[in-house]
Design a protein around this motif. Structure first.
Motif, PDB file in Angstrom:
ATOM      1  N   LYS A   1      -1.602  12.164 -11.119  1.00  0.00           N
ATOM      2  CA  LYS A   1      -2.508  11.120 -10.641  1.00  0.00           C
ATOM      3  C   LYS A   1      -3.955  11.607 -10.580  1.00  0.00           C
ATOM      4  CE  LYS A   1       0.387   7.952  -8.104  1.00  0.00           C
ATOM      5  NZ  LYS A   1       1.435   8.657  -7.354  1.00  0.00           N
TER       6      LYS A   1
ATOM      7  N   GLY B   1      -1.196  10.215  -4.308  1.00  0.00           N
ATOM      8  CA  GLY B   1      -1.870   8.946  -4.034  1.00  0.00           C
ATOM      9  C   GLY B   1      -3.105   9.111  -3.160  1.00  0.00           C
TER      10      GLY B   1
ATOM     11  N   SER C   1       1.183   0.059   1.357  1.00  0.00           N
ATOM     12  CA  SER C   1      -0.042   0.629   0.816  1.00  0.00           C
ATOM     13  C   SER C   1      -0.901   1.197   1.937  1.00  0.00           C
ATOM     14  CB  SER C   1      -0.815  -0.453   0.062  1.00  0.00           C
ATOM     15  OG  SER C   1      -1.267  -1.418   0.970  1.00  0.00           O
TER      16      SER C   1
ATOM     17  N   TYR D   1      -4.522   2.328  -2.043  1.00  0.00           N
ATOM     18  CA  TYR D   1      -3.551   2.898  -2.982  1.00  0.00           C
ATOM     19  C   TYR D   1      -2.147   2.631  -2.478  1.00  0.00           C
ATOM     20  CZ  TYR D   1      -3.485   6.756   0.380  1.00  0.00           C
ATOM     21  OH  TYR D   1      -3.377   7.500   1.521  1.00  0.00           O
ATOM     22  N   ASP D   2      -1.191   2.690  -3.403  1.00  0.00           N
ATOM     23  CA  ASP D   2       0.196   2.373  -3.056  1.00  0.00           C
ATOM     24  C   ASP D   2       0.917   3.589  -2.499  1.00  0.00           C
ATOM     25  OD1 ASP D   2       0.036  -0.258  -3.838  1.00  0.00           O
ATOM     26  OD2 ASP D   2       0.479   0.224  -5.941  1.00  0.00           O
TER      27      ASP D   2
ATOM     28  N   ALA E   1      -7.075   8.758  -4.345  1.00  0.00           N
ATOM     29  CA  ALA E   1      -7.993   7.813  -3.716  1.00  0.00           C
ATOM     30  C   ALA E   1      -9.254   8.525  -3.233  1.00  0.00           C
ATOM     31  CB  ALA E   1      -7.292   7.116  -2.548  1.00  0.00           C
TER      32      ALA E   1
ATOM     33  N   GLU F   1      -5.222   2.634   2.878  1.00  0.00           N
ATOM     34  CA  GLU F   1      -6.622   2.550   2.453  1.00  0.00           C
ATOM     35  C   GLU F   1      -7.410   3.665   3.138  1.00  0.00           C
ATOM     36  OE1 GLU F   1      -7.856  -1.498   2.510  1.00  0.00           O
ATOM     37  OE2 GLU F   1      -9.935  -1.023   1.979  1.00  0.00           O
TER      38      GLU F   1
END
Ligand code: AMP
Length: 181
Positions: free
Chosen positions: A169, A136, A109, A103-104, A140, A111
């Motif tokens: 989000k 974010g 980014s 994800y940004d 995720a 992970e």
């Protein structure tokens, strides 16, 4: 019947959270929760508030905590409920087969990963973390839970930075925060 946390208790937690300007970089006001964890009464109070959320959204089969402060709160909640705890970790830390989601961030980014066998298909999961900022990381983690077949009951945070609109989000997920700024 789930009891809402009393205003005086919320205030005690709020008073203990330390605002640190420009950490880890200029322009960020960091919410330091270590004073809450360092005080037995406050730590217990915060866990009680998470347990209220678990009771409201439950029954819960597994707690998923996000690296790293989500481990502290999530593990205490899981222990209290007598259920399992699952870590979502930064890339490269989990030794077994993993699912991963990138994800940004504001710059660059990130992970995160979860073990593919961490939940049984259909198990009900409550996600726990210390703080919801842009959403974010939590988004995720939600994707990871869904990828491995877990059923997301909702997400619980000690702190939500409401002005960053992280909830957007998280789609339709149930989001609960003990303190909102
Ligand atoms: P985000 O992905 O933007 O929602 O960021 C969430 C993660 O970053 C959380 O797990 C927090 O631990 C950390 N974080 C982000 N912003 C802050 C902040 N202002 N104070 C403390 N922690 C933060």
């Amino acid at each position: 019947m789930v009891r809402p946390m009393e205003a005086a208790q919320v205030q005690k937690l709020d008073a203990a959270i330390r605002d640190v300007p420009d950490f880890p970089k200029p322009g960020i006001l960091f919410k330091d929760i270590t004073p809450v964890m360092a005080d037995g009464d406050l730590f217990k109070l915060s866990i009680a508030a998470f347990l209220d959320i678990a009771e409201e959204l439950g029954p819960v089969d597994k707690i998923v905590g996000i690296d790293a402060r989500g481990f502290i709160f999530g593990a205490a909640v899981a222990h209290h409920l007598g259920i399992g705890f699952i870590p979502v970790r930064k890339k490269g830390k989990l030794p077994w087969e993993t699912e991963s989601v990138a994800y940004d961030l504001e710059y660059g980014s990130n992970e995160v990963e979860i073990h593919t066998d961490a939940v049984q298909p259909g198990e009900s999961v409550l996600l726990v973390d210390d703080l919801l900022a842009t959403g974010g990381t939590a988004g995720a983690a939600v994707d990871l839970i869904e990828k491995i077949g877990g059923k997301l009951l909702g997400l619980a945070f000690l702190i939500e930075l409401g002005f960053l609109n992280g909830r957007e989000k998280l789609g339709d997920a149930e989001v609960r925060s003990i303190l909102t700024y």
